[in-house]
Design an enzyme around this catalytic site. Structure first.
Site, short mmCIF file in Angstrom:
data_model
loop_
_atom_site.label_atom_id
_atom_site.label_comp_id
_atom_site.label_asym_id
_atom_site.label_seq_id
_atom_site.Cartn_x
_atom_site.Cartn_y
_atom_site.Cartn_z
N HIS A 1 -12.01 4.72 4.53
CA HIS A 1 -10.88 4.59 5.45
C HIS A 1 -11.38 4.21 6.85
O HIS A 1 -10.89 4.72 7.87
CB HIS A 1 -10.09 5.91 5.50
CG HIS A 1 -8.61 5.74 5.67
ND1 HIS A 1 -7.71 5.87 4.66
CD2 HIS A 1 -7.86 5.43 6.76
CE1 HIS A 1 -6.48 5.68 5.09
NE2 HIS A 1 -6.55 5.39 6.38
N GLN B 1 0.85 -1.20 0.00
CA GLN B 1 0.00 0.00 0.00
C GLN B 1 0.88 1.24 0.00
O GLN B 1 1.80 1.38 0.81
CB GLN B 1 -0.89 0.00 1.24
CG GLN B 1 -1.76 1.23 1.39
CD GLN B 1 -1.12 2.33 2.22
OE1 GLN B 1 -0.16 2.08 2.91
NE2 GLN B 1 -1.65 3.53 2.12
C1 HOC Z 1 -0.91 11.35 11.05
C2 HOC Z 1 -0.76 10.25 10.06
O1 HOC Z 1 -4.09 4.72 7.58
C3 HOC Z 1 -4.71 5.43 9.75
C4 HOC Z 1 -3.63 4.95 8.84
C5 HOC Z 1 -2.36 5.70 8.84
C6 HOC Z 1 -2.43 7.12 9.15
C7 HOC Z 1 -1.23 7.91 9.38
C8 HOC Z 1 -1.56 9.07 10.25
O2 HOC Z 1 -4.46 5.50 10.93
O3 HOC Z 1 -5.82 5.70 9.31
#
Ligand code: HOC
Length: 383
Positions: free
Chosen positions: A276, A128
């Protein structure tokens, strides 16, 4: 000790073992967490048609995704900082997925790097990729993914900026005095603290090590990420990614049919219908609600996968009925890994298979390819 009888029990077991800041980081979503809850509620509300006397003595759960035959239409989703939840967490999960012949997706922000995972297990690996300001480093990651034999690139496009995750400020993941609060919480979870931090050299920085050489802890790591996601990316930037990556490209974070068509137009082989896990923009549609229109728009042009809200084998069947050809498990595997390590993820996959088999048997379908909207109860049946 929490008894694990169903896929849902892993969440309680993970909560019991983890310091609060880590459990809440995984469990939480953006803003008021409405989309987070809708993901689970909308999917759970999908009613199935019970059918009888359909000769379902043999039920075939296998499918083929991106040229690979798989025993289940399931892959493990990318999860950031999985190695904080168990020592070598991503590697443990990859081993469990590969033992079943299922793809494991390694996140850009995993704490186990690509080399480590590849050395530990030869199974189907997807990588990814995030949109980072440093395009040169993105190219390096793509080259590395090729070199370790990743079979697909999962390009996440729904994080031009991190979502506002207020739970993290309350839990100590971020906010004032966060480092002190995390240490105090860790002292209350000695099993976790021993496993992840005390019993040997802690994790290195995984795939980000080349750009994070001097980082000294969680704040540096998260701070770098927050400052390095790049909101200037556009559809036409997919051209250079396409030229650097000649294997299947899966664009993750699609929630709108127009974007799904654009993904097909730029030559992607797949998309993941995803918000997400409710961690980005609160108030957007749940994946379950967004999926049917997207599958109708592009299902004949590319492979449609889905995630967000999937917690059980029954949910996998529901997503397939709504139009997905495969399903990514995210929090489900993270909870299982946090709770029981590699054996936990293996047990999760057993339970997913069992639940899918029962759901297919009782809806009267004997093959994954036959799961479609005909197994859903329509409003007409209910009203
Ligand atoms: C501040 C950065 O996909 C999540 C992951 C990674 C995120 C990185 C956060 O926690 O949703």
């Amino acid at each position: 000790m929490v008894t694990i009888a169903s896929t849902l029990d892993f969440r309680d077991a993970a909560r019991a073992r983890l310091p609060r800041f880590l459990f809440d980081y995984a469990d939480g979503g953006a803003y008021a967490e409405r989309t987070l809850h809708r993901n689970v509620a909308d999917l759970g509300d999908i009613a199935l048609r019970q059918r009888v006397l359909q000769d379902v003595a043999e039920v075939d759960l296998s499918t083929t995704l991106f040229g690979r035959k798989m025993p289940l239409p399931v892959a493990l989703a990318p999860i950031g900082i999985g190695g904080m939840y168990r020592r070598r967490g991503e590697t443990q999960a990859a081993r469990a997925a590969h033992a079943r012949g299922l793809p494991f997706t390694l996140s850009t922000v995993a704490l186990c790097g690509m080399d480590e995972v590849r050395q530990a297990t030869p199974g189907p690996l997807w990588f990814q990729l995030y949109v980072l300001r440093d395009r040169g480093f993105m190219r390096e990651l793509i080259a590395k993914a090729k070199a370790v034999g990743a079979e697909a690139l999962v390009f996440t496009v729904d994080m031009p900026v991190p979502g506002a995750r207020y739970r993290d400020a309350h839990s100590g993941m971020s906010g004032p005095r966060a480092p002190l609060r995390r240490v105090l919480q860790a002292m209350g979870k000695p099993g976790w603290a021993w496993d992840v931090g005390l019993r040997g050299r802690p994790h290195k920085l995984g795939n980000l090590e080349p750009v994070l050489g001097n980082a000294s802890g969680m704040n540096d790591y998260m701070g770098w990420l927050g400052a390095n996601f790049d909101a200037s990316i556009q559809w036409r930037d997919l051209d250079w990614i396409r030229s650097a990556w000649d294997r299947p490209l899966i664009i993750k974070g699609i929630l709108d049919p127009e974007d799904a068509r654009a993904a097909a137009d730029v030559g992607a082989q797949g998309i993941v219908v995803s918000n997400h896990g409710g961690r980005q923009l609160d108030g957007v549609l749940s994946s379950a609600r967004a999926l049917p229109a997207i599958a109708d728009a592009v299902g004949d042009r590319l492979t449609v996968l889905a995630d967000s809200g999937v917690r059980s084998g029954l949910d996998v069947v529901r997503m397939l009925a709504l139009g997905a050809q495969g399903v990514l498990l995210g929090r489900a595997w993270l909870y299982a890994m946090a709770a029981r390590g590699e054996a936990g993820v293996a047990l999760l996959l057993d339970l997913i298979e069992k639940e899918m088999r029962v759901a297919m048997t009782l809806t009267g379908v004997n093959a994954v390819s036959k799961i479609d909207r005909s197994i859903l109860a329509s409003t007409k049946d209910i009203l």
